[in-house]
Structures are given as structure tokens and as C-alpha cells.
Write a protein that holds these residues in place. Sequence first.
Motif, PDB file in Angstrom:
ATOM      1  N   UNK A  16       0.976  -1.179  -0.042  1.00  0.00           N
ATOM      2  CA  UNK A  16       0.210   0.042  -0.057  1.00  0.00           C
ATOM      3  C   UNK A  16       0.844   1.203  -0.001  1.00  0.00           C
ATOM      4  N   UNK A  17       2.035   1.048   0.033  1.00  0.00           N
ATOM      5  CA  UNK A  17       3.078   2.063  -0.063  1.00  0.00           C
ATOM      6  C   UNK A  17       2.995   3.112  -1.318  1.00  0.00           C
ATOM      7  N   UNK A  18       3.150   4.420  -1.201  1.00  0.00           N
ATOM      8  CA  UNK A  18       3.234   5.146  -2.561  1.00  0.00           C
ATOM      9  C   UNK A  18       4.668   5.699  -2.735  1.00  0.00           C
ATOM     10  N   UNK A  19       5.813   5.417  -1.695  1.00  0.00           N
ATOM     11  CA  UNK A  19       6.924   5.729  -2.051  1.00  0.00           C
ATOM     12  C   UNK A  19       7.825   4.818  -1.057  1.00  0.00           C
ATOM     13  N   UNK A  20       8.962   4.250  -1.798  1.00  0.00           N
ATOM     14  CA  UNK A  20       9.821   3.266  -0.775  1.00  0.00           C
ATOM     15  C   UNK A  20      11.304   3.732  -1.315  1.00  0.00           C
ATOM     16  N   UNK A  21      12.141   3.634  -0.182  1.00  0.00           N
ATOM     17  CA  UNK A  21      13.511   3.452  -0.595  1.00  0.00           C
ATOM     18  C   UNK A  21      13.985   2.179  -0.651  1.00  0.00           C
ATOM     19  N   UNK A  22      14.535   2.006  -2.069  1.00  0.00           N
ATOM     20  CA  UNK A  22      14.947   0.565  -2.426  1.00  0.00           C
ATOM     21  C   UNK A  22      16.516   0.495  -2.512  1.00  0.00           C
ATOM     22  N   UNK A  23      17.016  -0.878  -2.362  1.00  0.00           N
ATOM     23  CA  UNK A  23      18.692  -0.976  -2.417  1.00  0.00           C
ATOM     24  C   UNK A  23      18.600  -2.005  -3.679  1.00  0.00           C
ATOM     25  N   UNK A  24      19.032  -1.597  -4.799  1.00  0.00           N
ATOM     26  CA  UNK A  24      19.314  -2.545  -5.955  1.00  0.00           C
ATOM     27  C   UNK A  24      20.197  -2.066  -6.792  1.00  0.00           C
ATOM     28  N   UNK A  25      20.629  -2.821  -7.682  1.00  0.00           N
ATOM     29  CA  UNK A  25      21.304  -2.530  -9.059  1.00  0.00           C
ATOM     30  C   UNK A  25      20.478  -1.887 -10.097  1.00  0.00           C
ATOM     31  N   UNK A  26      19.367  -1.633  -9.928  1.00  0.00           N
ATOM     32  CA  UNK A  26      18.616  -0.640 -11.090  1.00  0.00           C
ATOM     33  C   UNK A  26      18.950   0.823 -10.629  1.00  0.00           C
ATOM     34  N   UNK A  27      17.987   1.683 -11.301  1.00  0.00           N
ATOM     35  CA  UNK A  27      18.233   2.928 -11.028  1.00  0.00           C
ATOM     36  C   UNK A  27      16.809   3.700 -11.063  1.00  0.00           C
ATOM     37  N   UNK A  28      16.031   3.803 -10.295  1.00  0.00           N
ATOM     38  CA  UNK A  28      14.614   4.542 -10.280  1.00  0.00           C
ATOM     39  C   UNK A  28      14.929   5.779 -10.131  1.00  0.00           C
ATOM     40  N   UNK A  29      15.717   6.448  -8.954  1.00  0.00           N
ATOM     41  CA  UNK A  29      16.027   7.684  -8.500  1.00  0.00           C
ATOM     42  C   UNK A  29      17.381   7.582  -7.495  1.00  0.00           C
ATOM     43  N   UNK A  30      18.357   7.955  -8.134  1.00  0.00           N
ATOM     44  CA  UNK A  30      19.610   7.489  -7.365  1.00  0.00           C
ATOM     45  C   UNK A  30      19.697   8.460  -6.122  1.00  0.00           C
ATOM     46  N   UNK A  31      20.130   7.876  -4.964  1.00  0.00           N
ATOM     47  CA  UNK A  31      20.094   8.833  -3.951  1.00  0.00           C
ATOM     48  C   UNK A  31      21.666   9.014  -3.580  1.00  0.00           C
ATOM     49  N   UNK A  32      22.140   7.856  -3.361  1.00  0.00           N
ATOM     50  CA  UNK A  32      23.701   7.832  -2.723  1.00  0.00           C
ATOM     51  C   UNK A  32      24.296   6.251  -3.151  1.00  0.00           C
TER      52      UNK A  32
ATOM     53  N   UNK B  70      21.579   3.220  -3.474  1.00  0.00           N
ATOM     54  CA  UNK B  70      20.209   3.413  -2.717  1.00  0.00           C
ATOM     55  C   UNK B  70      19.302   4.457  -3.586  1.00  0.00           C
ATOM     56  N   UNK B  71      18.406   3.819  -4.034  1.00  0.00           N
ATOM     57  CA  UNK B  71      17.393   4.808  -4.641  1.00  0.00           C
ATOM     58  C   UNK B  71      15.965   4.991  -4.063  1.00  0.00           C
ATOM     59  N   UNK B  72      15.165   5.944  -4.520  1.00  0.00           N
ATOM     60  CA  UNK B  72      13.960   6.353  -3.960  1.00  0.00           C
ATOM     61  C   UNK B  72      13.101   5.903  -5.117  1.00  0.00           C
ATOM     62  N   UNK B  73      11.814   5.318  -4.847  1.00  0.00           N
ATOM     63  CA  UNK B  73      10.924   4.742  -6.017  1.00  0.00           C
ATOM     64  C   UNK B  73       9.455   5.228  -5.671  1.00  0.00           C
ATOM     65  N   UNK B  74       8.651   5.469  -6.538  1.00  0.00           N
ATOM     66  CA  UNK B  74       7.234   5.735  -6.049  1.00  0.00           C
ATOM     67  C   UNK B  74       6.385   5.211  -7.053  1.00  0.00           C
ATOM     68  N   UNK B  75       5.211   5.024  -6.611  1.00  0.00           N
ATOM     69  CA  UNK B  75       4.215   4.192  -7.492  1.00  0.00           C
ATOM     70  C   UNK B  75       3.776   5.292  -8.437  1.00  0.00           C
ATOM     71  N   UNK B  76       3.599   4.743  -9.852  1.00  0.00           N
ATOM     72  CA  UNK B  76       3.156   5.700 -11.084  1.00  0.00           C
ATOM     73  C   UNK B  76       1.435   5.283 -10.931  1.00  0.00           C
ATOM     74  N   UNK B  77       0.946   4.431 -10.234  1.00  0.00           N
ATOM     75  CA  UNK B  77      -0.477   3.588 -10.453  1.00  0.00           C
ATOM     76  C   UNK B  77      -1.205   4.715  -9.660  1.00  0.00           C
ATOM     77  N   UNK B  78      -0.834   5.348  -8.489  1.00  0.00           N
ATOM     78  CA  UNK B  78      -1.681   6.104  -7.848  1.00  0.00           C
ATOM     79  C   UNK B  78      -0.878   7.441  -7.396  1.00  0.00           C
TER      80      UNK B  78
END
Length: 210
Positions: free
Chosen positions: A32-48, A152-160
Motif C-alpha cells: 500500500x506504499x506510495x513511496x519506498x527506499x530501495x536498494x538494488x542495481x537498477x536506477x529508479x532515482x539515485x540517492x547515494x 540506494x534509490x527512491x521509488x514511487x508508484x505511478x499507479x496512484x
Amino acid sequence: MRTGGQRGVRVRNVSSRVRTSTPAGTALKTSTATVVVVVSISRPKHLYAEPFVLIHSERHPPAARPAVELTDTVTEAFIDFPQGWGNRGAIDALFAEHGLNRRVRTEVVAFGMALELVRSDLGIAFVPRSTVTDATGIRVRTVGDADVRWPVQLARSTARSLSAAGRVVSQAVLSHVHDGPQKAGGADRRRCPSCDCTRVAVRDAPRTPW
């Protein structure tokens, strides 16, 4: 995480239930989250990104060496996360790039357990620097030819739409990342006060949620 005194905002830690390799889109679609901090090797929105370090017991033979190279670790018994986790994949890829094989003897699902096993001299491990919260009895090493980082990236839902709570959290995260710029090579590079990571953000990146 503090949210600047905002009421009605709850930050929930779901790290125990989400793999580091879980795609951001999957995590957002199944929660149900609208924004999450994710750790991966993809690049939604790079933080650090922060470097991985090699850790071993102070009693382990490599402790006497002034420097350690990746080839020095191939005969060691490794402690790592299960296959399919992002941090495990990053280290597997590192060895593959160097044409090396390693032996993972013990798999864990928590960095705290990895530290305890290393401290007991039951193996060595590559971990992100910030996860070494207690280095008692542990030697933390930088391996010269093992330059791999944990993004570490910040990701948000585009569905809501982004909720009010989501805006507060994303603003808090982005504000933290943007504090204390150190310009270098066209980008802002910042040293994290809590670990040895380097935050990198586009110089003109907005402070407001994207």
C-alpha cells in the motif's frame, strides 16, 4: 526516520520482508506504499552509493597482511546472503568480472548475523560499510581491486497519486541527500556523516518530490 514533526505520518520498516533485489515496481505494486527506499542495481532515482568492504575476524590470517587483493580471498570461506539478493548479486558479479570463483559456505538473511559469524572467525564477508555497526573483533578492509558500490534509490508508484505522507517522507529523504554539497566533476558529491558512503546527485536536482 524523523519527518520534521509532521503528524499523521508513519514510516514503516519492511526491510525484513523485502529482498534487496526486489524490483521497485514489484514492491510498490504489492504493497500500500506510495513511496519506498530501495536498494538494488537498477536506477529508479539515485540517492547515494556506498562501497562494499571486506570484513574478517581480527584473528584471521589476512589480518597480518598490510593489503588484501581480491585474488587473496578466493580460498576463503565466505558468508553471504542467498542467491537472488541484490548485495549477493553485486559481489558474485565482481568475482565473475575478474574471472574468479569463490566458495560461499554460510548464507544469512541479516547483516547482524553476518557480523557475528565473522567476529567468531567462521568466515569472511563483503558488506556495505554502513552495515558494520559494531566492529569489535572485526577487521574492516578496503580491497584495492574490488570497487563495487551499493546504490540506494527512491521509488514511487505511478499507479496512484503520491499521498501527503509520501510527500513528507520523500521530501525528508531528498532534503537529507541534498544537505552539505561538495562539488566534483559536474555533480554534487557528499560524504555521509554516518558511514563512508558518497552521495551523488545531479547539481540542479529538485528538492521537491518528482
